[in-house]
Scaffold this motif. Structure first.
Motif, PDB file in Angstrom:
ATOM      1  N   TYR A  70     -16.010  44.649  21.782  1.00  0.00           N
ATOM      2  CA  TYR A  70     -14.909  45.692  21.238  1.00  0.00           C
ATOM      3  C   TYR A  70     -14.394  46.516  22.252  1.00  0.00           C
ATOM      4  O   TYR A  70     -15.139  46.815  23.275  1.00  0.00           O
ATOM      5  CB  TYR A  70     -15.498  46.377  19.913  1.00  0.00           C
ATOM      6  N   PRO A  71     -13.084  47.321  22.047  1.00  0.00           N
ATOM      7  CA  PRO A  71     -12.984  48.186  22.912  1.00  0.00           C
ATOM      8  C   PRO A  71     -13.753  49.066  23.647  1.00  0.00           C
ATOM      9  O   PRO A  71     -13.737  49.393  24.914  1.00  0.00           O
ATOM     10  CB  PRO A  71     -11.670  48.694  22.473  1.00  0.00           C
ATOM     11  N   TYR A 121     -30.950  49.774  15.454  1.00  0.00           N
ATOM     12  CA  TYR A 121     -30.267  48.724  15.145  1.00  0.00           C
ATOM     13  C   TYR A 121     -29.513  48.624  13.698  1.00  0.00           C
ATOM     14  O   TYR A 121     -29.906  49.772  12.911  1.00  0.00           O
ATOM     15  CB  TYR A 121     -31.332  47.187  14.981  1.00  0.00           C
ATOM     16  N   PHE A 122     -28.811  47.851  13.354  1.00  0.00           N
ATOM     17  CA  PHE A 122     -27.837  47.714  12.265  1.00  0.00           C
ATOM     18  C   PHE A 122     -28.505  47.230  11.128  1.00  0.00           C
ATOM     19  O   PHE A 122     -29.273  46.375  11.205  1.00  0.00           O
ATOM     20  CB  PHE A 122     -26.508  46.908  12.285  1.00  0.00           C
ATOM     21  N   PHE A 127     -21.735  45.747   9.624  1.00  0.00           N
ATOM     22  CA  PHE A 127     -20.986  46.816  10.338  1.00  0.00           C
ATOM     23  C   PHE A 127     -19.556  46.544   9.914  1.00  0.00           C
ATOM     24  O   PHE A 127     -19.003  45.695   9.445  1.00  0.00           O
ATOM     25  CB  PHE A 127     -20.933  47.141  11.781  1.00  0.00           C
ATOM     26  N   LYS A 128     -18.922  47.751  10.068  1.00  0.00           N
ATOM     27  CA  LYS A 128     -17.415  47.599  10.048  1.00  0.00           C
ATOM     28  C   LYS A 128     -16.574  48.560  11.178  1.00  0.00           C
ATOM     29  O   LYS A 128     -17.320  49.199  11.549  1.00  0.00           O
ATOM     30  CB  LYS A 128     -16.990  48.587   8.496  1.00  0.00           C
ATOM     31  N   GLY A 133     -10.373  47.241  16.087  1.00  0.00           N
ATOM     32  CA  GLY A 133     -11.651  47.388  16.563  1.00  0.00           C
ATOM     33  C   GLY A 133     -12.613  48.546  17.076  1.00  0.00           C
ATOM     34  O   GLY A 133     -13.526  48.340  17.825  1.00  0.00           O
ATOM     35  N   ASN A 134     -11.969  49.770  16.635  1.00  0.00           N
ATOM     36  CA  ASN A 134     -12.547  50.948  17.068  1.00  0.00           C
ATOM     37  C   ASN A 134     -13.259  51.539  15.753  1.00  0.00           C
ATOM     38  O   ASN A 134     -13.395  51.208  14.586  1.00  0.00           O
ATOM     39  CB  ASN A 134     -11.468  52.023  17.421  1.00  0.00           C
TER      40      ASN A 134
END
Length: 159
Positions: A70-71, A121-122, A127-128, A133-134
């Motif tokens: 992601y960015p 960790y998730f 996750f969202k 993508g931020n």
């Protein structure tokens, strides 16, 4: 004269190449049993510490795979394996977790002479992010893998 000059030129090239090859150590399967490496994962890091009551040290291995870019962050699938350094006996293999980090955090926070493995960790790997993508939105799980008396290694979940 041409042949001598060519020979000197080639030896000037091959000596540094051979030196680099000779000094580099090849990675072999001697470091850990091959069955601990899952398909698609590679060994990212390892540390040698004391984690139990036995005098032999344990090696903590971090296996990781890239899970997305992601960015402003990357996602990684990770799992940890704890093996006896000398016998190569597998003492613990964690579940696969998703995180933005690939690191081994080993500390002796309770000062008992045995290190604990701390992870972040998730929760449920979920996750969202927004449409670009931020703005990562996730519930983080913090837990610890530690030695509990003669029962062995255990996973203590903390939030």
């Amino acid at each position: 004269m041409k042949k001598i000059l060519l020979l000197l030129l080639l030896s000037g090239y091959f000596i540094p190449v051979w030196s680099q090859y000779q000094v580099s150590t090849a990675r072999t399967w001697d470091k850990f049993p091959p069955e601990v490496q899952k398909r698609g994962f590679g060994l990212h890091a390892s540390q040698l510490v004391q984690m139990d009551d036995e005098p032999a040290l344990e090696e903590v291995l971090l296996f990781s795979a890239h899970n997305g870019h992601y960015p402003y962050f990357d996602l990684f699938k990770n799992y940890y394996v704890i093996i006896d350094y000398y016998t190569k006996e597998v003492k613990y293999t964690s579940d696969i977790i998703i995180s933005t980090e690939r690191e081994i955090i080993l500390e002796d926070r309770n000062n008992d002479g045995k290190y604990e493995l701390y992870r972040r960790y998730f929760q449920d790997g979920k996750f969202k992010v927004d449409e670009y993508g931020n703005n990562l939105s996730v519930t983080w799980i913090y837990d610890c893998i530690e030695w509990i008396d003669k029962k062995g290694l255990t996973n203590t979940q903390k939030k």
